[in-house]
Design a protein around this motif. Structure first.
Motif, PDB file in Angstrom:
ATOM      1  N   LEU A 241      13.652 -22.672  -9.757  1.00  0.00           N
ATOM      2  CA  LEU A 241      12.973 -22.128  -8.576  1.00  0.00           C
ATOM      3  C   LEU A 241      12.597 -20.664  -8.731  1.00  0.00           C
ATOM      4  CD1 LEU A 241      15.049 -23.778  -5.697  1.00  0.00           C
ATOM      5  CD2 LEU A 241      12.757 -24.400  -6.485  1.00  0.00           C
ATOM      6  N   MET A 242      12.977 -20.050  -9.848  1.00  0.00           N
ATOM      7  CA  MET A 242      12.564 -18.674 -10.111  1.00  0.00           C
ATOM      8  C   MET A 242      11.065 -18.674 -10.442  1.00  0.00           C
ATOM      9  SD  MET A 242      15.826 -17.482 -12.458  1.00  0.00           S
ATOM     10  CE  MET A 242      15.155 -15.851 -12.829  1.00  0.00           C
ATOM     11  N   ARG A 243      10.300 -17.829  -9.784  1.00  0.00           N
ATOM     12  CA  ARG A 243       8.853 -17.832 -10.045  1.00  0.00           C
ATOM     13  C   ARG A 243       8.230 -16.485  -9.713  1.00  0.00           C
ATOM     14  NH1 ARG A 243       6.006 -21.510  -5.361  1.00  0.00           N
ATOM     15  NH2 ARG A 243       7.379 -21.003  -3.617  1.00  0.00           N
ATOM     16  N   ARG A 244       7.168 -16.216 -10.430  1.00  0.00           N
ATOM     17  CA  ARG A 244       6.449 -14.957 -10.236  1.00  0.00           C
ATOM     18  C   ARG A 244       5.574 -15.022  -8.993  1.00  0.00           C
ATOM     19  NH1 ARG A 244       4.420 -13.185 -16.343  1.00  0.00           N
ATOM     20  NH2 ARG A 244       6.433 -12.329 -17.044  1.00  0.00           N
ATOM     21  N   CYS A 245       5.483 -13.894  -8.342  1.00  0.00           N
ATOM     22  CA  CYS A 245       4.649 -13.798  -7.151  1.00  0.00           C
ATOM     23  C   CYS A 245       4.148 -12.372  -7.012  1.00  0.00           C
ATOM     24  CB  CYS A 245       5.451 -14.197  -5.900  1.00  0.00           C
ATOM     25  SG  CYS A 245       6.834 -13.089  -5.547  1.00  0.00           S
ATOM     26  N   LEU A 246       3.243 -12.164  -6.093  1.00  0.00           N
ATOM     27  CA  LEU A 246       2.792 -10.821  -5.712  1.00  0.00           C
ATOM     28  C   LEU A 246       3.448 -10.489  -4.389  1.00  0.00           C
ATOM     29  CD1 LEU A 246      -1.023 -10.870  -6.609  1.00  0.00           C
ATOM     30  CD2 LEU A 246       0.936 -10.261  -8.031  1.00  0.00           C
ATOM     31  N   LEU A 247       4.185  -9.386  -4.373  1.00  0.00           N
ATOM     32  CA  LEU A 247       4.956  -9.012  -3.196  1.00  0.00           C
ATOM     33  C   LEU A 247       4.332  -7.803  -2.515  1.00  0.00           C
ATOM     34  CD1 LEU A 247       7.611 -10.193  -2.006  1.00  0.00           C
ATOM     35  CD2 LEU A 247       8.796  -8.227  -2.995  1.00  0.00           C
ATOM     36  N   LYS A 248       4.177  -7.903  -1.203  1.00  0.00           N
ATOM     37  CA  LYS A 248       3.653  -6.789  -0.420  1.00  0.00           C
ATOM     38  C   LYS A 248       4.732  -5.730  -0.230  1.00  0.00           C
ATOM     39  CE  LYS A 248       0.623  -9.786   2.371  1.00  0.00           C
ATOM     40  NZ  LYS A 248       0.317 -10.214   3.760  1.00  0.00           N
ATOM     41  N   ASN A 249       4.315  -4.557   0.224  1.00  0.00           N
ATOM     42  CA  ASN A 249       5.272  -3.474   0.445  1.00  0.00           C
ATOM     43  C   ASN A 249       6.282  -3.788   1.536  1.00  0.00           C
ATOM     44  OD1 ASN A 249       4.244  -1.883  -1.576  1.00  0.00           O
ATOM     45  ND2 ASN A 249       3.011  -0.608  -0.223  1.00  0.00           N
ATOM     46  N   ASP A 250       5.939  -4.725   2.445  1.00  0.00           N
ATOM     47  CA  ASP A 250       6.887  -5.092   3.502  1.00  0.00           C
ATOM     48  C   ASP A 250       7.847  -6.189   3.057  1.00  0.00           C
ATOM     49  OD1 ASP A 250       5.328  -7.383   3.486  1.00  0.00           O
ATOM     50  OD2 ASP A 250       4.604  -7.177   5.541  1.00  0.00           O
ATOM     51  N   GLY A 251       7.754  -6.587   1.782  1.00  0.00           N
ATOM     52  CA  GLY A 251       8.685  -7.568   1.248  1.00  0.00           C
ATOM     53  C   GLY A 251       8.276  -9.012   1.458  1.00  0.00           C
ATOM     54  N   THR A 252       7.067  -9.271   1.923  1.00  0.00           N
ATOM     55  CA  THR A 252       6.587 -10.641   2.081  1.00  0.00           C
ATOM     56  C   THR A 252       5.675 -11.008   0.911  1.00  0.00           C
ATOM     57  OG1 THR A 252       4.685  -9.909   3.412  1.00  0.00           O
ATOM     58  CG2 THR A 252       6.710 -10.529   4.583  1.00  0.00           C
TER      59      THR A 252
END
Length: 492
Positions: free
Chosen positions: A137-148
């Motif tokens: 379930l570990m996966r790359r993503c793009l994270l916003k500055n608010d942590g979402t």
């Protein structure tokens, strides 16, 4: 009774129409005889959970298929397993070994044993991701500055989003690896000198939430670690800094750490920022927003634990590869020479990969999307301070140097340098008690130490060869030290 049997037979016949098998159990549960509604439909999914696992109130039977069948009698609960005796009878039962897995290490004999759902596999076996529910379930993503999460990246190639469109990896969002909350159990048998670690997605009896997921005193469902070593966004030039030799007061200028890849605004590749104090990296991470920080001790301990359970070996260089550790020349110790650019692992996505040819600018390693977890440059670890070998840790910001106020003592480190042989007896991560091993025995990674207040560096750099690895601890530097071989990694 006849009506009850006919319901079970009908249900069983419907099950036979789909290509899967429930895990047979010969023992019975007190919940035998639970009635089920008719199967409504099946949905093709890509999950890596145990057979019969309850997922979102549906039954997943281990072959990429959900069954939407809800018990009429509400006896089954989330986390339990739907069992069968092989004759069409089904019942709910506790998960037993079905939802946890782990490893034990006999430190006297330096041997490993797989446990739980992996107990029938050899320590040397390569375990498919389908049998590693947490790691898969570990996966790359793009994270916003608010942590979402803004978007997830394609599992096999980070150059694309999940929908197949070309991804943008150089901003404004941070390329992070999402790690799901998990629970663990630790035990040390002092008589036989055996360490045991167990992990699970479920809160089972005897397990507790891994401390990485108690952040700033609050329970969190995910933690995020930079897919790449941290680069620097320089607000004065509105561009990424690509030189290891640029020394500036990050926090004073308003510059912030980034986890990005690709090229800068001027067309140069993005490289990790180095040659700053840990406090400067910490301040630059904080500028990104609330909850951002340099990789903390609890989080890197969680990654180390996931690696160890997956490979049943401390020797990460033997299991994954040498990574970027084979440099024989320093090439000026600058970005583009000694220091490798961010994003070399992009074409491998969430996978584990290695490219090691020696003195090469193309070398890298990646563990499940975390590029250069060891090698290339040292990485500062925050949330840990050491004073005269006594270890203090915290997962609550703000972090500070040279103090134990607000920190918890967890053990005492070994007093000499060398290849780590034994670990201190603590449930909080992996730290050396003594040395005397080699690059291929026991912990297999090196350990540096010194007296006084010390910071911690992880992994080794590009010229450290076989000394480097996922468990390499450098506790020899003070908080006022910086080096072109030392950088940071952003986390949330």
């Amino acid at each position: 009774m006849k009506i009850f049997k006919s319901i079970l037979i009908s249900f069983f016949c419907i099950l036979l129409l789909t290509p899967f098998n429930l895990e047979a159990q010969s023992s019975w549960s007190s919940q035998r005889g639970t009635k089920f509604k008719t199967v409504l439909d099946t949905i093709s999914v890509d999950k890596s959970l145990g057979k019969g696992y309850v997922y979102d109130s549906q039954y997943w039977l281990g072959t990429g298929t959900y069954l939407k069948a809800v018990p009429i009698a509400k006896t089954g609960t989330a986390g339990q397993i739907l069992y069968t005796n092989g004759a069409g009878d089904y019942y709910w039962g506790d998960p037993a070994n079905a939802t946890w897995y782990g490893v034990s290490w006999d430190e006297k004999n330096d041997t490993y044993t797989r446990l739980g759902s992996l107990k029938d596999s050899l320590a040397s076996a390569t375990i498919p991701s389908a049998y590693l529910p947490i790691q898969s379930l570990m996966r790359r993503c793009l994270l916003k500055n608010d942590g979402t999460v803004y978007k997830y990246l394609r599992s096999d190639n980070s150059n694309y989003y999940e929908d197949g469109s070309v991804s943008t990896l150089n901003g404004p969002y941070q390329v992070m690896v999402q790690i799901p909350k998990f629970y663990y159990a630790f035990h040390f048998d002092g008589v036989d000198s055996i360490f045991t670690w167990k992990i699970s997605l479920d809160s089972l009896a005897g397990f507790q939430r891994h401390p990485a997921f108690i952040k700033n005193g609050e329970y969190v469902d995910y933690r995020y670690i930079g897919a790449y070593e941290a680069s620097l966004w320089d607000v004065s030039i509105s561009d990424y800094v690509d030189s290891a030799n640029v020394i500036n007061a990050l926090y004073a200028a308003g510059d912030t750490l980034s986890s990005v890849a690709g090229t800068t605004g001027t067309g140069r590749y993005i490289y990790p920022k180095t040659n700053e104090y840990r406090s400067a990296f910490r301040a630059a991470a904080n500028i990104r927003g609330s909850g951002w920080r340099v990789q903390d001790y609890d989080l890197i301990s969680a990654v180390q634990l996931l690696y160890l359970v997956e490979y049943a070996s401390f020797n990460s260089q033997a299991e994954i590869g040498n990574g970027r550790t084979g440099f024989t020349t320093v090439n000026g110790w600058v970005a583009g020479g000694y220091i490798g650019r961010c994003g070399l692992s992009n074409s491998y996505g969430n996978g584990t990969a290695n490219h090691s040819t020696g003195d090469s600018t193309a070398d890298f390693m990646s563990y499940r999307g975390i590029e250069n977890f060891y090698g290339d440059i040292w990485g500062f670890v925050d949330g840990i301070n050491i004073n005269d070998h006594i270890v203090y840790i915290s997962n609550t910001q703000p972090f500070s140097d040279n103090t134990n106020v607000g920190y918890s003592q967890i053990g005492i480190l070994g007093l000499t340098n060398g290849y780590q042989k034994y670990l201190i007896n603590t449930m909080y991560g992996f730290l050396p008690d003594s040395v005397g091993a080699s690059s291929s025995t026991y912990i297999t990674d090196y350990y540096y130490q010194n007296s006084g207040w010390r910071v911690v560096l992880l992994g080794g750099s590009a010229d450290y060869g076989v000394k480097a690895g996922a468990f390499y601890v450098n506790a020899g530097n003070g908080s006022a030290s910086r080096d072109v071989r030392v950088g940071g990694r952003l986390c949330f």
